[in-house]
Design a protein around this motif. Structure first.
Motif, short mmCIF file in Angstrom:
data_model
loop_
_atom_site.label_atom_id
_atom_site.label_comp_id
_atom_site.label_asym_id
_atom_site.label_seq_id
_atom_site.Cartn_x
_atom_site.Cartn_y
_atom_site.Cartn_z
N ASP A 14 0.79 -1.23 0.00
CA ASP A 14 0.00 0.00 0.00
C ASP A 14 0.83 1.28 0.00
OD1 ASP A 14 -2.36 -1.45 0.00
OD2 ASP A 14 -2.51 -1.47 2.19
N ALA A 15 2.09 1.22 0.31
CA ALA A 15 2.91 2.43 0.43
C ALA A 15 2.89 3.23 -0.88
CB ALA A 15 4.35 2.06 0.78
N PRO A 16 2.77 4.55 -0.80
CA PRO A 16 2.70 5.38 -2.02
C PRO A 16 3.86 5.14 -2.98
CG PRO A 16 2.13 6.69 -0.10
CD PRO A 16 2.58 5.36 0.42
N ALA A 17 5.08 4.99 -2.48
CA ALA A 17 6.24 4.83 -3.35
C ALA A 17 6.27 3.48 -4.05
CB ALA A 17 7.53 5.02 -2.55
N TYR A 87 24.21 -2.01 -6.00
CA TYR A 87 24.03 -1.50 -4.64
C TYR A 87 22.70 -0.77 -4.41
CZ TYR A 87 29.08 -2.31 -4.68
OH TYR A 87 30.31 -2.87 -4.83
N VAL A 88 22.36 0.19 -5.26
CA VAL A 88 21.25 1.09 -4.96
C VAL A 88 20.02 0.79 -5.79
CG1 VAL A 88 22.82 2.92 -4.27
CG2 VAL A 88 21.97 2.85 -6.63
N CYS A 89 18.90 1.34 -5.33
CA CYS A 89 17.69 1.38 -6.14
C CYS A 89 17.75 2.63 -7.00
CB CYS A 89 16.45 1.42 -5.23
SG CYS A 89 14.92 1.73 -6.15
N PRO A 90 17.64 2.54 -8.31
CA PRO A 90 17.79 3.72 -9.17
C PRO A 90 16.68 4.75 -9.01
CG PRO A 90 17.09 1.81 -10.46
CD PRO A 90 17.43 1.30 -9.10
N LEU A 91 15.58 4.39 -8.38
CA LEU A 91 14.49 5.35 -8.20
C LEU A 91 14.82 6.42 -7.17
CD1 LEU A 91 11.32 3.05 -8.29
CD2 LEU A 91 12.43 4.26 -10.18
N PHE A 98 20.56 -0.90 3.61
CA PHE A 98 20.80 -0.10 4.81
C PHE A 98 19.65 0.87 5.07
CE2 PHE A 98 25.03 -1.47 3.47
CZ PHE A 98 25.44 -2.10 4.64
N SER A 99 18.42 0.41 4.72
CA SER A 99 17.23 1.24 4.89
C SER A 99 16.25 0.71 5.92
CB SER A 99 16.50 1.38 3.54
OG SER A 99 17.32 2.04 2.58
N PHE A 100 16.54 -0.43 6.53
CA PHE A 100 15.63 -1.04 7.50
C PHE A 100 15.76 -0.37 8.87
CE2 PHE A 100 16.25 -4.21 4.25
CZ PHE A 100 15.01 -4.82 4.12
N PRO A 101 14.67 -0.19 9.62
CA PRO A 101 13.34 -0.77 9.41
C PRO A 101 12.48 -0.04 8.38
CG PRO A 101 13.33 0.51 11.42
CD PRO A 101 14.76 0.50 10.94
N GLY A 102 12.97 1.07 7.82
CA GLY A 102 12.21 1.76 6.78
C GLY A 102 11.04 2.54 7.30
N ARG A 103 10.27 3.09 6.35
CA ARG A 103 9.05 3.81 6.72
C ARG A 103 8.08 3.78 5.55
NH1 ARG A 103 9.34 9.48 5.42
NH2 ARG A 103 11.28 9.93 4.28
N ALA A 104 6.82 3.61 5.85
CA ALA A 104 5.80 3.44 4.81
C ALA A 104 5.68 4.66 3.91
CB ALA A 104 4.45 3.13 5.45
N GLY A 105 5.90 5.85 4.46
CA GLY A 105 5.75 7.07 3.67
C GLY A 105 7.02 7.55 3.03
N GLY A 106 8.07 6.73 3.04
CA GLY A 106 9.36 7.14 2.51
C GLY A 106 9.53 6.86 1.04
N THR A 107 10.78 6.95 0.58
CA THR A 107 11.11 6.65 -0.80
C THR A 107 10.99 5.15 -1.04
OG1 THR A 107 13.45 6.32 -0.33
CG2 THR A 107 12.73 8.59 -0.81
N GLU A 110 13.06 2.93 1.37
CA GLU A 110 12.53 2.97 2.74
C GLU A 110 11.19 2.27 2.83
OE1 GLU A 110 14.41 7.28 4.05
OE2 GLU A 110 12.60 7.20 2.81
N ALA A 111 10.35 2.48 1.80
CA ALA A 111 9.02 1.89 1.82
C ALA A 111 9.07 0.38 1.66
CB ALA A 111 8.15 2.51 0.72
N VAL A 112 9.95 -0.11 0.79
CA VAL A 112 10.01 -1.56 0.60
C VAL A 112 10.62 -2.24 1.83
CG1 VAL A 112 12.28 -1.86 -0.53
CG2 VAL A 112 10.36 -3.31 -1.20
N ALA A 113 11.55 -1.57 2.50
CA ALA A 113 12.09 -2.13 3.75
C ALA A 113 10.98 -2.30 4.78
CB ALA A 113 13.19 -1.23 4.29
#
Length: 313
Positions: A14-17, A87-91, A98-107, A110-113
Protein backbone atom coordinates in the motif's frame (compact mmCIF):
# COMPACT_ATOMS: atom_id res chain seq x y z
CA UNK A 1 -0.89 -20.97 -10.94
CA UNK A 2 -2.10 -21.86 -7.47
CA UNK A 3 -2.63 -25.10 -5.59
CA UNK A 4 -2.78 -26.07 -1.97
CA UNK A 5 0.91 -26.98 -1.76
CA UNK A 6 2.62 -24.33 -3.92
CA UNK A 7 1.28 -20.84 -4.49
CA UNK A 8 2.90 -18.51 -7.05
CA UNK A 9 1.71 -14.93 -6.90
CA UNK A 10 2.56 -11.28 -7.48
CA UNK A 11 1.93 -9.23 -4.35
CA UNK A 12 1.51 -5.48 -3.91
CA UNK A 13 1.96 -3.10 -1.00
CA UNK A 14 0.00 0.00 0.00
CA UNK A 15 2.91 2.43 0.43
CA UNK A 16 2.70 5.38 -2.02
CA UNK A 17 6.24 4.83 -3.35
CA UNK A 18 5.43 1.18 -4.16
CA UNK A 19 2.34 1.83 -6.24
CA UNK A 20 2.53 0.12 -9.62
CA UNK A 21 5.04 -2.49 -8.45
CA UNK A 22 4.21 -6.17 -7.97
CA UNK A 23 6.66 -8.54 -6.29
CA UNK A 24 6.99 -12.27 -7.09
CA UNK A 25 6.34 -14.60 -4.15
CA UNK A 26 6.39 -18.37 -3.82
CA UNK A 27 4.65 -20.03 -0.87
CA UNK A 28 5.28 -23.68 -0.07
CA UNK A 29 2.55 -24.83 2.30
CA UNK A 30 3.02 -27.97 4.33
CA UNK A 31 0.26 -30.43 5.10
CA UNK A 32 0.96 -30.04 8.80
CA UNK A 33 0.80 -26.83 10.83
CA UNK A 34 4.02 -25.24 11.99
CA UNK A 35 6.23 -22.15 11.83
CA UNK A 36 6.51 -19.68 8.97
CA UNK A 37 9.90 -19.05 7.36
CA UNK A 38 10.20 -15.94 5.14
CA UNK A 39 13.10 -15.70 2.67
CA UNK A 40 14.19 -12.88 0.36
CA UNK A 41 16.97 -12.30 -2.17
CA UNK A 42 17.72 -9.74 -4.86
CA UNK A 43 18.03 -6.67 -2.66
CA UNK A 44 21.10 -6.31 -4.88
CA UNK A 45 20.16 -7.74 -8.27
CA UNK A 46 23.66 -8.74 -9.37
CA UNK A 47 24.03 -11.12 -6.41
CA UNK A 48 22.83 -14.01 -8.53
CA UNK A 49 24.01 -16.84 -6.28
CA UNK A 50 21.48 -15.81 -3.64
CA UNK A 51 18.70 -15.26 -6.20
CA UNK A 52 19.29 -18.73 -7.64
CA UNK A 53 19.19 -20.21 -4.14
CA UNK A 54 15.84 -18.51 -3.50
CA UNK A 55 14.38 -19.86 -6.75
CA UNK A 56 15.61 -23.39 -5.98
CA UNK A 57 14.10 -23.40 -2.52
CA UNK A 58 10.59 -23.96 -3.85
CA UNK A 59 11.80 -27.44 -4.85
CA UNK A 60 13.71 -27.98 -1.62
CA UNK A 61 10.66 -28.55 0.56
CA UNK A 62 8.24 -31.45 0.30
CA UNK A 63 4.72 -30.22 1.18
CA UNK A 64 3.82 -33.76 2.24
CA UNK A 65 6.30 -33.63 5.13
CA UNK A 66 6.78 -29.88 5.66
CA UNK A 67 5.41 -28.44 8.89
CA UNK A 68 4.29 -24.85 8.36
CA UNK A 69 4.93 -22.50 5.44
CA UNK A 70 7.94 -21.19 3.55
CA UNK A 71 7.44 -17.82 1.81
CA UNK A 72 10.05 -16.81 -0.79
CA UNK A 73 10.56 -13.49 -2.60
CA UNK A 74 13.43 -14.12 -5.08
CA UNK A 75 13.92 -10.52 -6.25
CA UNK A 76 13.24 -7.43 -4.13
CA UNK A 77 14.92 -4.58 -6.00
CA UNK A 78 12.84 -4.75 -9.18
CA UNK A 79 13.69 -1.20 -10.37
CA UNK A 80 17.37 -2.20 -10.49
CA UNK A 81 16.83 -5.11 -12.89
CA UNK A 82 16.77 -3.37 -16.32
CA UNK A 83 20.22 -1.79 -15.96
CA UNK A 84 21.60 -4.19 -13.33
CA UNK A 85 22.18 -1.26 -10.97
CA UNK A 86 24.81 -1.98 -8.32
CA UNK A 87 24.03 -1.50 -4.64
CA UNK A 88 21.25 1.09 -4.96
CA UNK A 89 17.69 1.38 -6.14
CA UNK A 90 17.79 3.72 -9.17
CA UNK A 91 14.49 5.35 -8.20
CA UNK A 92 15.97 7.05 -5.12
CA UNK A 93 19.68 6.18 -5.34
CA UNK A 94 19.47 4.57 -1.90
CA UNK A 95 20.73 1.19 -0.75
CA UNK A 96 17.76 -0.90 0.40
CA UNK A 97 20.23 -2.99 2.40
CA UNK A 98 20.80 -0.10 4.81
CA UNK A 99 17.23 1.24 4.89
CA UNK A 100 15.63 -1.04 7.50
CA UNK A 101 13.34 -0.77 9.41
CA UNK A 102 12.21 1.76 6.78
CA UNK A 103 9.05 3.81 6.72
CA UNK A 104 5.80 3.44 4.81
CA UNK A 105 5.75 7.07 3.67
CA UNK A 106 9.36 7.14 2.51
CA UNK A 107 11.11 6.65 -0.80
CA UNK A 108 11.06 3.30 -2.62
CA UNK A 109 13.97 1.85 -0.61
CA UNK A 110 12.53 2.97 2.74
CA UNK A 111 9.02 1.89 1.82
CA UNK A 112 10.01 -1.56 0.60
CA UNK A 113 12.09 -2.13 3.75
CA UNK A 114 9.03 -1.33 5.88
CA UNK A 115 6.78 -3.44 3.64
CA UNK A 116 9.07 -6.47 3.83
CA UNK A 117 9.16 -6.42 7.62
CA UNK A 118 5.37 -6.20 7.69
CA UNK A 119 5.05 -8.99 5.08
CA UNK A 120 7.16 -11.18 7.35
CA UNK A 121 5.71 -9.91 10.63
CA UNK A 122 4.33 -13.33 11.60
CA UNK A 123 7.41 -15.26 10.43
CA UNK A 124 9.41 -17.16 13.02
CA UNK A 125 12.54 -16.28 11.08
CA UNK A 126 13.32 -13.89 8.20
CA UNK A 127 16.24 -14.78 5.92
CA UNK A 128 17.91 -12.18 3.68
CA UNK A 129 20.45 -13.65 1.22
CA UNK A 130 23.24 -11.59 -0.39
CA UNK A 131 26.67 -11.82 -1.94
CA UNK A 132 28.95 -10.84 -4.79
CA UNK A 133 27.94 -7.74 -6.73
CA UNK A 134 29.62 -7.05 -10.07
CA UNK A 135 32.88 -5.75 -8.56
CA UNK A 136 33.04 -7.81 -5.36
CA UNK A 137 34.45 -11.05 -4.04
CA UNK A 138 32.65 -12.00 -0.81
CA UNK A 139 33.58 -14.64 1.77
CA UNK A 140 31.01 -17.06 3.17
CA UNK A 141 29.70 -15.19 6.19
CA UNK A 142 26.58 -14.32 8.11
CA UNK A 143 25.55 -11.27 10.13
CA UNK A 144 23.87 -11.62 13.52
CA UNK A 145 22.27 -8.61 15.21
CA UNK A 146 22.26 -8.67 19.01
CA UNK A 147 19.97 -6.60 21.25
CA UNK A 148 21.39 -7.15 24.74
CA UNK A 149 18.85 -9.79 25.74
CA UNK A 150 20.73 -13.04 26.41
CA UNK A 151 17.98 -15.43 25.31
CA UNK A 152 17.14 -13.49 22.14
CA UNK A 153 20.80 -13.06 21.20
CA UNK A 154 21.59 -16.73 21.76
CA UNK A 155 18.76 -17.80 19.45
CA UNK A 156 19.86 -15.33 16.78
CA UNK A 157 23.40 -16.75 17.00
CA UNK A 158 22.08 -20.29 16.71
CA UNK A 159 20.21 -19.25 13.56
CA UNK A 160 23.34 -17.60 12.16
CA UNK A 161 25.26 -20.83 12.76
CA UNK A 162 22.82 -22.71 10.53
CA UNK A 163 24.87 -21.46 7.57
CA UNK A 164 28.17 -23.21 6.92
CA UNK A 165 29.98 -19.90 7.37
CA UNK A 166 33.66 -19.05 7.52
CA UNK A 167 32.76 -16.02 9.64
CA UNK A 168 29.87 -14.71 11.73
CA UNK A 169 29.70 -10.95 12.24
CA UNK A 170 28.04 -10.30 15.60
CA UNK A 171 26.69 -6.74 15.61
CA UNK A 172 26.32 -5.07 19.00
CA UNK A 173 23.09 -3.30 20.04
CA UNK A 174 24.42 0.14 19.05
CA UNK A 175 23.49 -0.72 15.44
CA UNK A 176 19.80 -0.60 16.41
CA UNK A 177 19.98 3.21 16.67
CA UNK A 178 20.30 3.84 12.92
CA UNK A 179 18.85 2.40 9.70
CA UNK A 180 20.62 -0.82 8.75
CA UNK A 181 20.27 -4.33 7.39
CA UNK A 182 17.07 -6.38 7.52
CA UNK A 183 18.40 -8.39 10.46
CA UNK A 184 18.81 -5.13 12.38
CA UNK A 185 15.32 -4.00 11.39
CA UNK A 186 13.87 -7.29 12.61
CA UNK A 187 15.80 -7.00 15.87
CA UNK A 188 14.21 -3.61 16.58
CA UNK A 189 10.94 -5.60 16.70
CA UNK A 190 12.54 -8.39 18.77
CA UNK A 191 12.07 -10.79 15.87
CA UNK A 192 14.65 -13.28 14.67
CA UNK A 193 16.49 -13.07 11.35
CA UNK A 194 19.40 -14.48 9.38
CA UNK A 195 21.58 -12.55 6.92
CA UNK A 196 23.88 -14.50 4.61
CA UNK A 197 26.68 -13.38 2.25
CA UNK A 198 28.41 -15.49 -0.41
CA UNK A 199 29.27 -14.84 -4.03
CA UNK A 200 31.49 -12.96 -6.45
CA UNK A 201 31.35 -10.67 -9.50
CA UNK A 202 27.74 -11.45 -10.36
CA UNK A 203 28.45 -15.10 -11.10
CA UNK A 204 26.09 -17.97 -10.27
CA UNK A 205 28.59 -20.46 -8.87
CA UNK A 206 27.46 -23.69 -7.26
CA UNK A 207 29.47 -23.42 -4.04
CA UNK A 208 27.94 -20.02 -3.32
CA UNK A 209 24.41 -21.06 -4.29
CA UNK A 210 24.77 -24.12 -2.06
CA UNK A 211 25.90 -21.98 0.89
CA UNK A 212 22.64 -20.00 0.83
CA UNK A 213 20.38 -22.90 -0.10
CA UNK A 214 21.63 -25.34 2.52
CA UNK A 215 21.67 -22.62 5.17
CA UNK A 216 17.95 -22.04 4.72
CA UNK A 217 17.29 -25.78 4.93
CA UNK A 218 19.19 -25.94 8.22
CA UNK A 219 17.14 -23.05 9.58
CA UNK A 220 13.96 -24.91 8.62
CA UNK A 221 15.25 -27.95 10.47
CA UNK A 222 16.22 -25.78 13.46
CA UNK A 223 12.63 -24.47 13.53
CA UNK A 224 11.23 -28.01 13.41
CA UNK A 225 9.75 -27.62 9.93
CA UNK A 226 11.69 -30.49 8.32
CA UNK A 227 13.38 -33.58 9.69
CA UNK A 228 16.72 -33.48 7.87
CA UNK A 229 19.17 -30.98 6.38
CA UNK A 230 22.80 -31.17 5.23
CA UNK A 231 25.18 -30.94 8.20
CA UNK A 232 27.59 -27.96 8.44
CA UNK A 233 31.21 -28.74 7.60
CA UNK A 234 33.17 -26.10 9.52
CA UNK A 235 33.17 -24.03 12.69
CA UNK A 236 32.87 -20.28 12.04
CA UNK A 237 35.15 -17.59 13.41
CA UNK A 238 33.17 -14.98 15.35
CA UNK A 239 34.01 -11.32 14.71
CA UNK A 240 32.47 -8.48 16.67
CA UNK A 241 33.33 -5.43 14.56
CA UNK A 242 32.84 -4.72 10.86
CA UNK A 243 35.37 -2.18 9.55
CA UNK A 244 34.82 -0.50 6.18
CA UNK A 245 38.19 0.34 4.60
CA UNK A 246 38.44 3.19 2.08
CA UNK A 247 40.73 3.90 -0.85
CA UNK A 248 42.83 6.90 0.26
CA UNK A 249 42.95 8.31 -3.30
CA UNK A 250 41.79 7.49 -6.80
CA UNK A 251 43.98 5.13 -8.74
CA UNK A 252 44.67 1.67 -10.10
CA UNK A 253 44.56 -0.76 -7.17
CA UNK A 254 46.42 -4.04 -6.87
CA UNK A 255 44.90 -6.20 -4.16
CA UNK A 256 47.14 -8.35 -1.97
CA UNK A 257 44.52 -10.37 -0.05
CA UNK A 258 41.45 -12.48 -0.74
CA UNK A 259 38.02 -12.78 0.85
CA UNK A 260 38.10 -14.96 3.97
CA UNK A 261 41.82 -14.46 4.56
CA UNK A 262 43.17 -13.71 8.03
CA UNK A 263 45.42 -10.64 8.14
CA UNK A 264 47.67 -9.13 10.79
CA UNK A 265 47.64 -5.51 11.90
CA UNK A 266 49.68 -3.45 9.46
CA UNK A 267 49.41 -6.03 6.67
CA UNK A 268 49.34 -4.44 3.19
CA UNK A 269 45.88 -5.11 1.75
CA UNK A 270 46.12 -3.16 -1.49
CA UNK A 271 48.59 -0.93 -3.33
CA UNK A 272 47.51 2.14 -5.32
CA UNK A 273 49.21 3.23 -8.52
CA UNK A 274 48.67 6.15 -10.90
CA UNK A 275 48.19 5.73 -14.62
CA UNK A 276 51.97 5.71 -15.11
CA UNK A 277 52.34 2.65 -12.88
CA UNK A 278 53.90 4.63 -10.05
CA UNK A 279 52.97 3.64 -6.50
CA UNK A 280 50.97 6.43 -4.88
CA UNK A 281 49.77 4.79 -1.65
CA UNK A 282 48.66 1.67 0.11
CA UNK A 283 45.87 0.36 2.30
CA UNK A 284 46.94 -1.50 5.43
CA UNK A 285 44.96 -3.42 8.03
CA UNK A 286 44.21 -1.12 10.99
CA UNK A 287 43.75 -4.22 13.17
CA UNK A 288 44.19 -7.96 12.91
CA UNK A 289 41.12 -9.63 11.47
CA UNK A 290 39.51 -11.40 8.53
CA UNK A 291 38.69 -10.09 5.05
CA UNK A 292 34.90 -10.23 4.72
CA UNK A 293 34.93 -8.98 1.12
CA UNK A 294 37.02 -6.96 -1.28
CA UNK A 295 36.52 -5.11 -4.54
CA UNK A 296 37.72 -6.88 -7.66
CA UNK A 297 37.90 -3.92 -10.06
CA UNK A 298 41.29 -2.20 -10.18
CA UNK A 299 40.03 1.30 -11.05
CA UNK A 300 38.84 2.92 -7.83
CA UNK A 301 37.74 6.43 -6.89
CA UNK A 302 39.14 7.92 -3.71
CA UNK A 303 37.08 7.43 -0.53
CA UNK A 304 35.36 4.40 -2.05
CA UNK A 305 35.03 1.40 0.24
CA UNK A 306 37.32 -1.29 -1.16
CA UNK A 307 37.21 -3.91 1.58
CA UNK A 308 35.39 -5.12 4.68
CA UNK A 309 37.40 -6.33 7.67
CA UNK A 310 35.93 -8.40 10.49
CA UNK A 311 37.71 -7.96 13.83
CA UNK A 312 37.35 -10.55 16.62
CA UNK A 313 36.86 -9.63 20.30
Amino acid sequence: MTNKALSKSMITFDAPALQGWSFPVLDVVGKMPGPRLAVIAGVHVNETSSIEAAIRLQRGFNPETLKGRVSIMPIVNLPAVPNRSQYVCPLDNKNINFSFPGRAGGTFSEAVADALLNWAADADCFVDMHGGDLCENVSHFTVCQTVGDAAFDQRNMEIARCFDAELIVRLDPSHLKAPGRSCTGRATRKQHAAFSEAGRIGLMEEANVEFHYEGVLRIARYLGMIEQAPPPRRAPQIVSRYLWLEAPQSGFYRYRVEAGQRVDKGCVLAIAENTYGEVTGEVTAPEAGYVLWRLTHALVEGQTHIMGLGVPD
